[in-house]
Enzyme design. Structure first.
Site, short mmCIF file in Angstrom:
data_model
loop_
_atom_site.label_atom_id
_atom_site.label_comp_id
_atom_site.label_asym_id
_atom_site.label_seq_id
_atom_site.Cartn_x
_atom_site.Cartn_y
_atom_site.Cartn_z
N GLN A 21 -2.18 2.30 10.15
CA GLN A 21 -0.89 2.35 9.43
C GLN A 21 0.15 3.16 10.20
O GLN A 21 1.35 2.93 10.06
CB GLN A 21 -1.08 2.98 8.03
CG GLN A 21 -1.81 2.10 7.04
CD GLN A 21 -3.30 2.38 7.02
OE1 GLN A 21 -3.87 2.78 8.04
NE2 GLN A 21 -3.93 2.17 5.89
N ARG A 80 0.85 -1.20 0.00
CA ARG A 80 0.00 0.00 0.00
C ARG A 80 0.88 1.24 0.00
O ARG A 80 2.10 1.14 0.11
CB ARG A 80 -1.02 -0.01 1.15
CG ARG A 80 -0.64 -0.68 2.44
CD ARG A 80 0.27 0.07 3.38
NE ARG A 80 0.04 1.47 3.49
CZ ARG A 80 1.01 2.36 3.67
NH1 ARG A 80 2.28 1.98 3.76
NH2 ARG A 80 0.75 3.64 3.76
N GLY A 81 0.21 2.41 -0.10
CA GLY A 81 0.97 3.65 -0.23
C GLY A 81 1.10 3.96 -1.72
O GLY A 81 1.50 3.08 -2.51
N ALA A 82 0.81 5.22 -2.08
CA ALA A 82 0.68 5.56 -3.50
C ALA A 82 1.89 5.18 -4.37
O ALA A 82 1.73 4.48 -5.39
CB ALA A 82 0.34 7.04 -3.63
N ASN A 87 -5.49 12.28 0.77
CA ASN A 87 -4.60 11.40 1.54
C ASN A 87 -5.46 10.64 2.55
O ASN A 87 -6.69 10.83 2.64
CB ASN A 87 -3.51 12.22 2.25
CG ASN A 87 -2.42 11.32 2.81
OD1 ASN A 87 -1.88 10.48 2.10
ND2 ASN A 87 -2.10 11.45 4.09
N LYS A 88 -4.82 9.80 3.32
CA LYS A 88 -5.51 8.96 4.31
C LYS A 88 -6.51 9.78 5.13
O LYS A 88 -6.20 10.90 5.55
CB LYS A 88 -4.46 8.31 5.20
CG LYS A 88 -4.96 7.41 6.29
CD LYS A 88 -5.87 6.31 5.81
CE LYS A 88 -5.27 5.45 4.73
NZ LYS A 88 -6.23 4.53 4.10
N ASP A 145 -2.12 10.79 -1.96
CA ASP A 145 -2.41 9.75 -2.96
C ASP A 145 -2.76 10.33 -4.33
O ASP A 145 -2.66 9.64 -5.35
CB ASP A 145 -3.56 8.88 -2.48
CG ASP A 145 -3.08 7.97 -1.38
OD1 ASP A 145 -2.95 8.45 -0.23
OD2 ASP A 145 -2.79 6.80 -1.66
N ARG A 195 -7.67 -0.61 -6.56
CA ARG A 195 -7.94 0.51 -5.64
C ARG A 195 -8.09 1.79 -6.47
O ARG A 195 -7.31 1.99 -7.41
CB ARG A 195 -6.80 0.67 -4.60
CG ARG A 195 -6.68 -0.50 -3.65
CD ARG A 195 -5.74 -0.19 -2.50
NE ARG A 195 -6.34 0.73 -1.55
CZ ARG A 195 -5.64 1.32 -0.56
NH1 ARG A 195 -4.35 1.12 -0.44
NH2 ARG A 195 -6.25 2.12 0.30
#
Ligand code: MRU
Length: 358
Positions: free
Chosen positions: A203, A53-55, A254-255, A244, A96
């Site tokens: 996270q 995960r993570g862009a 973002n998150k 992201d 995603r």
């Protein structure tokens, strides 16, 4: 495949003998285990389940996913091959929706095919492999460049707040927001970090705290709802976050919870920085209103780790990301330097001077 870069962390993702090896981030911080993806479906599931995960890491995973597809294609018919690769790209893209790096990389892989129409299937396979490895190396390089630019904003004795994980685990091996901290540490600066735990999937607690502690950076974990108090107590000097997807006007997804921090930072007159590679910009959209926001399984909110915290049938809303209005962002740190407002004008300038890397 790997060029010389200073190693500060364990690589999140790698291509090893035709297999994509990724750290299984669902198991952290208690176990450092790997998933070995031998086919596209396994990789799709690893993305969907947040094992990777993570862009920026999603971008590299997408490129390697295409390589897994190539490996399993045996024929010589170019028409069939091109159709097959485009279908694989669409399939990976369905994993995603929010991180644009995933789609930018898939577009890059499709462009390799479109721009080399005269080549045979075997030659196209080679070109696609070359592109994927270039994107992998580029991620390592741009993270270190962002780190250096961002570290200029860090002074000895300061304390920073971060959310989610924008670190080595969200990229190949260095990070965006956390890359700034790694770079500052390499420059022997002394500073502290608070990490928001980042509900629902933690996270911040599971990944950021783990990786910063391993890097020997003084890190304190907080629950997300403690951020305002810390700012009021004067304990925070600036906020560093990843993103992201960033629209042309600077709005940044973002998150979930990042927007809260940006509003709080404005109220407490603290700088709010976003750290992203150029591959996280979506120049096709004019504002954050057009960013697709992923909604995830209610189960993620109904539990804390393995423990059910609400009745199973409780109604849940679980958007994985929020959008921070560009007016709340002090600056966007990229590999090409620090972009200050007015973002619409200055983002355009950066992209005019440099071709987008992915
Ligand atoms: O749902 P995740 O864990 O993929 O969300 C990741 C984030 O929001 C990160 O902050 C973002 O991808 C930037 S990573 C350099």
């Amino acid at each position: 495949m790997r060029k010389e870069h200073k190693e500060v962390t364990t690589p999140t993702i790698a291509w090893e003998n035709g297999i994509v090896k990724i750290i299984d981030q669902r198991k952290l911080p208690h176990r450092l285990e790997y998933i070995y993806c031998r086919d596209v479906k396994t990789l799709w599931e690893a993305i969907r389940s947040l094992s990777v995960r993570g862009a920026p890491a999603l971008g590299v995973a997408a490129a390697f996913g295409v390589l897994l597809g190539i490996k399993n294609f045996k024929g010589k018919d170019k028409k069939v091959f091109v159709k097959y690769i485009f279908e694989i790209c669409d399939y990976i893209g369905s994993s995603r929706p929010t991180a644009v790096n995933l789609f930018n990389v898939l577009d890059d892989m499709k462009s390799v095919i479109k721009n080399n129409a005269q080549l045979s299937v075997e030659q196209l396979k080679e070109k696609l492999k070359k592109k994927a490895f270039e994107l992998y190396e580029l991620d390592r390089k741009v993270c270190r460049q962002m780190g250096k630019h961002g570290a200029t904003l860090i002074k000895n004795g300061q304390t920073f707040l971060t959310i989610c994980n924008a670190g080595a685990l969200a990229t190949v091996d260095y990070g965006t927001a956390l890359g700034v901290f790694y770079s500052a540490k390499e420059q022997k600066k002394k500073f502290n970090v608070y990490a928001c735990e980042t509900r629902p999937l933690l996270q911040g607690a599971r990944l950021t705290a783990w990786e910063l502690l391993r890097a020997k950076i003084d890190t304190t974990l907080i629950c997300d709802n403690m951020a305002a108090t810390l700012m009021k107590q004067g304990k925070i000097d600036a906020i560093f976050s990843g993103a992201d997807r960033i629209a042309r006007n600077g709005d940044a997804a973002n998150k979930i919870g990042t927007y809260n921090l940006a509003v709080l930072a404005k109220y407490h007159k603290l700088p709010f920085y976003i750290v992203v590679p150029l591959s996280t910009f979506d120049l096709n959209i004019s504002s954050g209103r057009q960013i697709p926001i992923e909604e995830r399984d209610p189960k993620e909110v109904l539990s804390f780790g393995d423990c059910l915290t609400a009745l199973r049938h409780t109604k849940v809303y679980n958007p994985a990301f929020d959008v921070t209005d560009h007016k709340l962002i002090t600056a966007i740190i990229t590999e090409k330097g620090i972009i200050y407002p007015p973002f619409d004008k200055n983002i355009k300038k950066v992209f005019k001077s440099y071709a987008c890397p992915s």
